[in-house]
Design an enzyme around this catalytic site. Structure first.
Site, PDB file in Angstrom:
ATOM      1  CD  GLU A 170      35.645  17.007  20.652  1.00 46.33           C
ATOM      2  OE1 GLU A 170      35.993  17.178  22.013  1.00 46.33           O
ATOM      3  OE2 GLU A 170      36.327  16.295  19.804  1.00 46.33           O
ATOM      4  NE  ARG A 226      32.872  17.171  34.770  1.00 44.39           N
ATOM      5  CZ  ARG A 226      32.567  16.920  33.500  1.00 44.39           C
ATOM      6  NH1 ARG A 226      31.711  16.248  33.102  1.00 44.39           N
ATOM      7  NH2 ARG A 226      33.211  17.513  32.586  1.00 44.39           N
ATOM      8  CE  LYS A 254      30.350  15.398  24.353  1.00 51.36           C
ATOM      9  NZ  LYS A 254      31.183  16.540  24.119  1.00 51.36           N
TER      10      LYS A 254
HETATM   11  P1  ATP Z   1      33.471  14.270  27.759  1.00 48.37           P
HETATM   12  O1  ATP Z   1      32.012  13.450  28.149  1.00 48.37           O
HETATM   13  O2  ATP Z   1      34.077  13.751  26.537  1.00 48.37           O
HETATM   14  O3  ATP Z   1      34.270  14.658  28.857  1.00 48.37           O
HETATM   15  P2  ATP Z   1      32.516  16.852  27.712  1.00 48.37           P
HETATM   16  O4  ATP Z   1      31.244  16.711  28.397  1.00 48.37           O
HETATM   17  O5  ATP Z   1      33.349  17.685  28.092  1.00 48.37           O
HETATM   18  O6  ATP Z   1      32.835  15.717  26.858  1.00 48.37           O
HETATM   19  P3  ATP Z   1      32.199  18.970  25.786  1.00 48.37           P
HETATM   20  O7  ATP Z   1      31.375  18.901  24.376  1.00 48.37           O
HETATM   21  O8  ATP Z   1      33.544  19.614  25.573  1.00 48.37           O
HETATM   22  O9  ATP Z   1      31.826  17.903  26.363  1.00 48.37           O
HETATM   23  O10 ATP Z   1      31.229  19.918  26.749  1.00 48.37           O
HETATM   24  C1  ATP Z   1      30.756  21.249  26.497  1.00 48.37           C
HETATM   25  C2  ATP Z   1      30.401  22.132  27.718  1.00 48.37           C
HETATM   26  O11 ATP Z   1      29.709  21.405  28.411  1.00 48.37           O
HETATM   27  C3  ATP Z   1      31.841  22.232  28.258  1.00 48.37           C
HETATM   28  O12 ATP Z   1      31.928  23.474  28.486  1.00 48.37           O
HETATM   29  C4  ATP Z   1      31.709  21.613  29.288  1.00 48.37           C
HETATM   30  O13 ATP Z   1      32.532  22.015  30.621  1.00 48.37           O
HETATM   31  C5  ATP Z   1      30.166  21.403  29.978  1.00 48.37           C
HETATM   32  N1  ATP Z   1      29.925  20.248  30.400  1.00 48.37           N
HETATM   33  C6  ATP Z   1      30.201  19.072  29.942  1.00 48.37           C
HETATM   34  N2  ATP Z   1      29.481  18.154  31.091  1.00 48.37           N
HETATM   35  C7  ATP Z   1      29.127  18.754  32.034  1.00 48.37           C
HETATM   36  C8  ATP Z   1      28.508  18.628  33.110  1.00 48.37           C
HETATM   37  N3  ATP Z   1      28.402  17.192  33.697  1.00 48.37           N
HETATM   38  N4  ATP Z   1      28.129  19.512  34.097  1.00 48.37           N
HETATM   39  C9  ATP Z   1      28.278  20.801  33.667  1.00 48.37           C
HETATM   40  N5  ATP Z   1      28.842  21.118  32.582  1.00 48.37           N
HETATM   41  C10 ATP Z   1      29.299  20.241  31.748  1.00 48.37           C
END
Ligand code: ATP
Ligand code: MG
Length: 568
Positions: free
Chosen positions: A43, A271, A281
């Site tokens: 996003e 994650r 974020k």
């Molecule tokens: P927020 O920090 O607001 O939760 P988000 O990390 O979910 O945001 P996105 O832009 O939706 O942000 O993430 C894009 C992709 O990266 C998604 O598929 C998410 O699952 C993956 N992602 C985000 N954080 C991690 C992480 N710590 N480890 C692995 N993958 C991640």
């Protein structure tokens, strides 16, 4: 099938994992006719962080290894929080990591029309309805984990009425929040996500790509599965928190049937959680906006822009992603694992140079005043083909203040009164005297040298001394700004257990020092990495490096010890 990793490090080839096993099984059974399409769906509401790198390496790595493609798709359904700046930085970070989406750059907003048409279709089939209750009222009827929800009084609104209201929602007749569109699934489902989730809401806001064309926006769960299907994604990889959303993902696509080209498989993985960082974020934005760090690319941040500026290389991050692997169980990875990957990369690939970070003068009493001679230092100790460079030697030198102790402690083998050490690539010297100022601080150390011990000359190495220290000639040393960074947090889990992560900010996480580096470093290009012998791995700052004022950031120390000047 496994392909050798593209790095030139002596690492294992891409290790197998349960996702690769699924893909290999699908390829065997012909489920997708051998097609493998993945996507990375950020996003655009912030900068990417090291956790995203795990997902990027997974999605793009799988596409690479199975002859497939990986899409970069911006999940841009929340116009309030999204911005072009974030889109640009995300593209930049993904390319920097070494991945190429080619033609496959998409936006969920590209599908707003189709998403809208599908919503009308769901209403038509009796699978969605317009809700008049407020957000609070909806929440009240939703039930809890232990109690089923209750049907809304508007759940059985006639199809024609829902359709009419939905169309009027679209044309802007109603204010924000007056109505929402809900999927009609099951208010008694044990899975709360299935209790008639909201799939469209009214938001009178400008969207960075569609402008004011829309005032209703689709919700994430509804948008994501349809976007995947329209792009013919085969394996939709996401983090574990979406496991409970998978039934909804499948439900939406099942309702649409062959109105969409395929039904991708959602697969969840754990994650990345990394110690001494925050990755949400919201928290990253807070750190940046409250100026607790110096912008999105602050070298102490876990953003990809930050670790890049700090001196982490794409190769090290890809190596890290491979090392930590993919699993179904949440766990914490120690920051040291990431740093070791960088050491491994730079030990192999970074040329050696000399810097004196905390200088003190060393005067060689028996060395001629105006003499200067060349010493030769290898650019890489294991790679003679990288050649050597000249380091000019003369009477007055800088050495590290910590390489001298007036009263040496037990086990200290560097310079001390009456003690001999080797000046690397040069001579053996012996300390004969120390000059101090009125406060008793050491101003200069006097030595004598043995002219028969010059490194590289016959017999020079036959005399062994324990200490071996680096140096630069005062006359030729180049003044440089060096930025030393420490962990941003003092607590390995800064945001766990409901703590306010801001209370564990490390107030000493950034130190700027005036140091000296060898003359050739004025030619360093921004983002060039070096090992400064005995001091760690450094990068020429990508923003501030100038030939007349070199600036280097320490990415990591040589060994797993943190940031302090005395740690060598
Ligand atoms: P927020 O920090 O607001 O939760 P988000 O990390 O979910 O945001 P996105 O832009 O939706 O942000 O993430 C894009 C992709 O990266 C998604 O598929 C998410 O699952 C993956 N992602 C985000 N954080 C991690 C992480 N710590 N480890 C692995 N993958 C991640
Ligand atoms: Mg998200």
């Amino acid at each position: 099938m496994k392909e050798k990793s593209e790095t030139n490090l002596h690492i294992e080839s891409t290790p197998s994992n349960f996702i690769r096993n699924i893909i290999e099984e699908d390829n065997r059974s012909g489920k997708w006719n051998g097609r493998v399409e993945t996507r990375f769906p950020p996003e655009p509401n912030g900068y990417l962080h090291i956790g995203h790198a795990k997902s990027i390496c997974l999605n793009f790595g799988i596409a690479r290894d199975y002859g497939g493609v990986c899409h970069l798709r911006f999940d841009d359904t929340n116009p309030e929080k999204e911005a072009q700046e974030y889109v640009d930085s995300i593209c930049d970070s993904v390319s920097w990591l070494g991945f190429d989406w080619g033609q496959h750059l998409y936006y969920s907003s590209d599908y707003f029309n189709q998403l809208y048409q599908f919503a009308e279709y769901l209403i038509d089939c009796g699978k969605a309805y317009v809700e008049s209750l407020s957000a609070d009222e909806i929440r009240e009827l939703r039930g809890t984990l232990t109690h089923p929800g209750k049907n809304s009084p508007f759940r059985d609104r006639p199809i024609a009425e829902s359709l009419d209201l939905f169309r009027r929602m679209k044309t802007g007749e109603f204010p924000d929040g007056q109505y929402v569109l809900r999927a009609k699934i099951d208010m008694a489902s044990p899975n709360i996500n299935m209790r008639d989730p909201v799939i469209y809401r009214i938001r009178h806001v400008h969207h960075q790509r569609t402008g004011n064309q829309w005032c209703i926006y689709p919700m994430y769960d509804y948008t994501h599965c349809i976007s995947d299907a329209l792009e013919r994604i085969t394996h939709s990889l996401c983090t574990l928190e979406f496991e409970d959303h998978r039934p909804l993902y499948d439900w939406v696509l099942d309702q649409l049937g062959d109105k969409v080209p395929c039904h991708p498989q959602q697969i969840e993985f754990a994650r990345l959680n990394l110690t001494y960082t925050v990755m949400s974020k919201r928290k990253l934005i807070e750190l940046v906006e409250n100026k607790l760090v110096d912008g999105w690319d602050d070298p102490r941040l876990s953003t990809l822009a930050g670790v890049r500026r700090r001196g982490f290389t794409p190769r090290a991050i890809r190596l890290f992603a491979e090392r930590i692997g993919i699993s179904k169980a949440d766990s914490w990875i120690d920051m040291g694992v990431l740093e070791d990957c960088l050491r491994e990369d730079l030990n192999e690939n970074a040329p050696r140079r000399i810097a004196v970070l905390k200088p003190v003068k060393l005067i060689i009493d028996n060395y001629p005043e105006n003499l200067q001679e060349d010493c030769f230092a290898p650019n890489h100790p294991q790679k003679p083909e990288w050649g050597k460079r000249i380091i000019p030697f003369s009477k007055i030198l800088y050495i590290e203040r910590d390489d001298f102790m007036e009263v040496p402690t037990k086990g200290y083998f560097r310079l001390a009164p009456g003690v001999e050490v080797r000046l690397r690539y040069a001579f053996i010297v012996k300390c004969v005297q120390v000059d101090k100022n009125a406060q008793g601080d050491i101003e200069a150390i006097h030595c004598t040298y043995d002219p028969d011990t010059k490194s590289g000359t016959p017999g020079a190495e036959s005399r062994k001394v324990k200490g071996n220290i680096h140096w630069l000639s005062v006359k030729y040393a180049l003044a440089a700004e060096i930025r030393l960074y420490d962990r941003l947090f003092t607590d390995p889990y800064p945001d766990s257990g409901g703590k306010d992560y801001k209370t564990s900010l490390n107030s000493n996480s950034k130190q700027i020092i005036a140091a000296y580096v060898e003359p050739s470093l004025c030619e360093a290009k921004p983002e060039q990495s070096f090992q400064f012998e005995r001091n760690g791995y450094f990068i020429a700052d990508r923003m501030d490096m100038r030939s007349d004022k070199p600036v280097f950031n320490r990415a990591v120390t040589l060994r797993d010890s943190w940031g302090k000047l005395t740690d060598k």
